[in-house]
Scaffold this motif. Structure first.
Motif, PDB file in Angstrom:
ATOM      1  N   LYS A  22       0.825  -1.207   0.000  1.00  0.00           N
ATOM      2  CA  LYS A  22       0.000   0.000   0.000  1.00  0.00           C
ATOM      3  C   LYS A  22       0.857   1.254   0.000  1.00  0.00           C
ATOM      4  O   LYS A  22       0.600   2.205  -0.723  1.00  0.00           O
ATOM      5  CB  LYS A  22      -0.952   0.014   1.189  1.00  0.00           C
ATOM      6  CG  LYS A  22      -1.820   1.262   1.204  1.00  0.00           C
ATOM      7  CD  LYS A  22      -2.755   1.317   2.367  1.00  0.00           C
ATOM      8  CE  LYS A  22      -3.631   2.534   2.416  1.00  0.00           C
ATOM      9  NZ  LYS A  22      -3.218   3.701   1.717  1.00  0.00           N
ATOM     10  N   GLU A  23       1.910   1.258   0.823  1.00  0.00           N
ATOM     11  CA  GLU A  23       2.809   2.411   0.867  1.00  0.00           C
ATOM     12  C   GLU A  23       3.515   2.615  -0.480  1.00  0.00           C
ATOM     13  O   GLU A  23       3.668   3.737  -0.937  1.00  0.00           O
ATOM     14  CB  GLU A  23       3.840   2.242   1.983  1.00  0.00           C
ATOM     15  CG  GLU A  23       3.240   2.312   3.362  1.00  0.00           C
ATOM     16  CD  GLU A  23       4.184   1.846   4.457  1.00  0.00           C
ATOM     17  OE1 GLU A  23       4.037   2.340   5.583  1.00  0.00           O
ATOM     18  OE2 GLU A  23       5.057   0.997   4.190  1.00  0.00           O
ATOM     19  N   LEU A  34      -1.991  -2.891  -8.911  1.00  0.00           N
ATOM     20  CA  LEU A  34      -0.942  -2.697  -9.910  1.00  0.00           C
ATOM     21  C   LEU A  34       0.423  -3.001  -9.315  1.00  0.00           C
ATOM     22  O   LEU A  34       1.284  -3.589  -9.984  1.00  0.00           O
ATOM     23  CB  LEU A  34      -0.971  -1.276 -10.482  1.00  0.00           C
ATOM     24  CG  LEU A  34       0.121  -0.976 -11.521  1.00  0.00           C
ATOM     25  CD1 LEU A  34       0.069  -1.950 -12.684  1.00  0.00           C
ATOM     26  CD2 LEU A  34       0.001   0.447 -12.012  1.00  0.00           C
ATOM     27  N   VAL A  35       0.633  -2.640  -8.053  1.00  0.00           N
ATOM     28  CA  VAL A  35       1.903  -2.970  -7.397  1.00  0.00           C
ATOM     29  C   VAL A  35       2.087  -4.484  -7.377  1.00  0.00           C
ATOM     30  O   VAL A  35       3.168  -4.994  -7.684  1.00  0.00           O
ATOM     31  CB  VAL A  35       1.975  -2.381  -5.965  1.00  0.00           C
ATOM     32  CG1 VAL A  35       3.151  -2.958  -5.192  1.00  0.00           C
ATOM     33  CG2 VAL A  35       2.076  -0.867  -6.032  1.00  0.00           C
ATOM     34  N   LEU A  44       9.177  -5.201  -9.947  1.00  0.00           N
ATOM     35  CA  LEU A  44       9.574  -4.971  -8.550  1.00  0.00           C
ATOM     36  C   LEU A  44       9.872  -6.325  -7.919  1.00  0.00           C
ATOM     37  O   LEU A  44       9.261  -7.331  -8.284  1.00  0.00           O
ATOM     38  CB  LEU A  44       8.449  -4.296  -7.763  1.00  0.00           C
ATOM     39  CG  LEU A  44       8.163  -2.837  -8.044  1.00  0.00           C
ATOM     40  CD1 LEU A  44       6.914  -2.392  -7.280  1.00  0.00           C
ATOM     41  CD2 LEU A  44       9.340  -1.956  -7.662  1.00  0.00           C
ATOM     42  N   ARG A  45      10.803  -6.330  -6.965  1.00  0.00           N
ATOM     43  CA  ARG A  45      11.093  -7.556  -6.223  1.00  0.00           C
ATOM     44  C   ARG A  45      10.521  -7.431  -4.822  1.00  0.00           C
ATOM     45  O   ARG A  45      10.541  -6.367  -4.226  1.00  0.00           O
ATOM     46  CB  ARG A  45      12.590  -7.808  -6.152  1.00  0.00           C
ATOM     47  CG  ARG A  45      13.170  -8.147  -7.512  1.00  0.00           C
ATOM     48  CD  ARG A  45      14.639  -8.430  -7.427  1.00  0.00           C
ATOM     49  NE  ARG A  45      15.325  -7.241  -6.911  1.00  0.00           N
ATOM     50  CZ  ARG A  45      16.572  -7.224  -6.496  1.00  0.00           C
ATOM     51  NH1 ARG A  45      17.292  -8.322  -6.517  1.00  0.00           N
ATOM     52  NH2 ARG A  45      17.116  -6.117  -6.048  1.00  0.00           N
ATOM     53  N   GLU A  59      13.891   0.288  -4.766  1.00  0.00           N
ATOM     54  CA  GLU A  59      13.289  -0.267  -5.993  1.00  0.00           C
ATOM     55  C   GLU A  59      12.134   0.619  -6.476  1.00  0.00           C
ATOM     56  O   GLU A  59      11.984   0.858  -7.659  1.00  0.00           O
ATOM     57  CB  GLU A  59      12.778  -1.681  -5.736  1.00  0.00           C
ATOM     58  CG  GLU A  59      13.890  -2.652  -5.453  1.00  0.00           C
ATOM     59  CD  GLU A  59      13.730  -3.941  -6.186  1.00  0.00           C
ATOM     60  OE1 GLU A  59      12.805  -4.091  -7.001  1.00  0.00           O
ATOM     61  OE2 GLU A  59      14.564  -4.813  -5.953  1.00  0.00           O
ATOM     62  N   VAL A  60      11.327   1.086  -5.528  1.00  0.00           N
ATOM     63  CA  VAL A  60      10.197   1.940  -5.882  1.00  0.00           C
ATOM     64  C   VAL A  60      10.714   3.275  -6.439  1.00  0.00           C
ATOM     65  O   VAL A  60      10.242   3.768  -7.455  1.00  0.00           O
ATOM     66  CB  VAL A  60       9.276   2.161  -4.662  1.00  0.00           C
ATOM     67  CG1 VAL A  60       8.186   3.159  -4.981  1.00  0.00           C
ATOM     68  CG2 VAL A  60       8.682   0.832  -4.198  1.00  0.00           C
ATOM     69  N   GLU A  61      11.724   3.834  -5.777  1.00  0.00           N
ATOM     70  CA  GLU A  61      12.288   5.103  -6.230  1.00  0.00           C
ATOM     71  C   GLU A  61      12.952   4.965  -7.602  1.00  0.00           C
ATOM     72  O   GLU A  61      12.924   5.894  -8.401  1.00  0.00           O
ATOM     73  CB  GLU A  61      13.279   5.636  -5.196  1.00  0.00           C
ATOM     74  CG  GLU A  61      12.582   6.104  -3.928  1.00  0.00           C
ATOM     75  CD  GLU A  61      13.534   6.447  -2.799  1.00  0.00           C
ATOM     76  OE1 GLU A  61      14.717   6.064  -2.857  1.00  0.00           O
ATOM     77  OE2 GLU A  61      13.075   7.107  -1.849  1.00  0.00           O
TER      78      GLU A  61
END
Length: 65
Positions: A22-23, A34-35, A44-45, A59-61
């Motif tokens: 969620k974050e 979608l995440v 994404l891992r 990874e998100v950044e």
């Protein structure tokens, strides 16, 4: 006796190195589903701890940049 929080002199809050799905979705501005699709297709891992799914903030950044 209750304790009062001590104000911090640091203007930026500490950033956690891992995020929940969620974050991560909130940071990316997308839905949580979608995440999970990004996790499934390998974009994404994930880090699994018990039944929690965590994602490295770096990874998100990297997706944002």
């Amino acid at each position: 006796m209750t304790q009062r929080p001590v104000p911090s002199n640091n203007p930026a809050p500490l950033l956690r190195p891992v995020l929940s799905a969620k974050e991560a979705a909130d940071l990316l501005g997308v839905s949580r589903s979608l995440v999970f699709r990004l996790l499934q297709d390998g974009t994404l891992r994930r880090i699994k701890i018990g039944n929690r799914t965590l994602i490295r903030r770096t990874e998100v950044e990297a997706l944002i940049n």
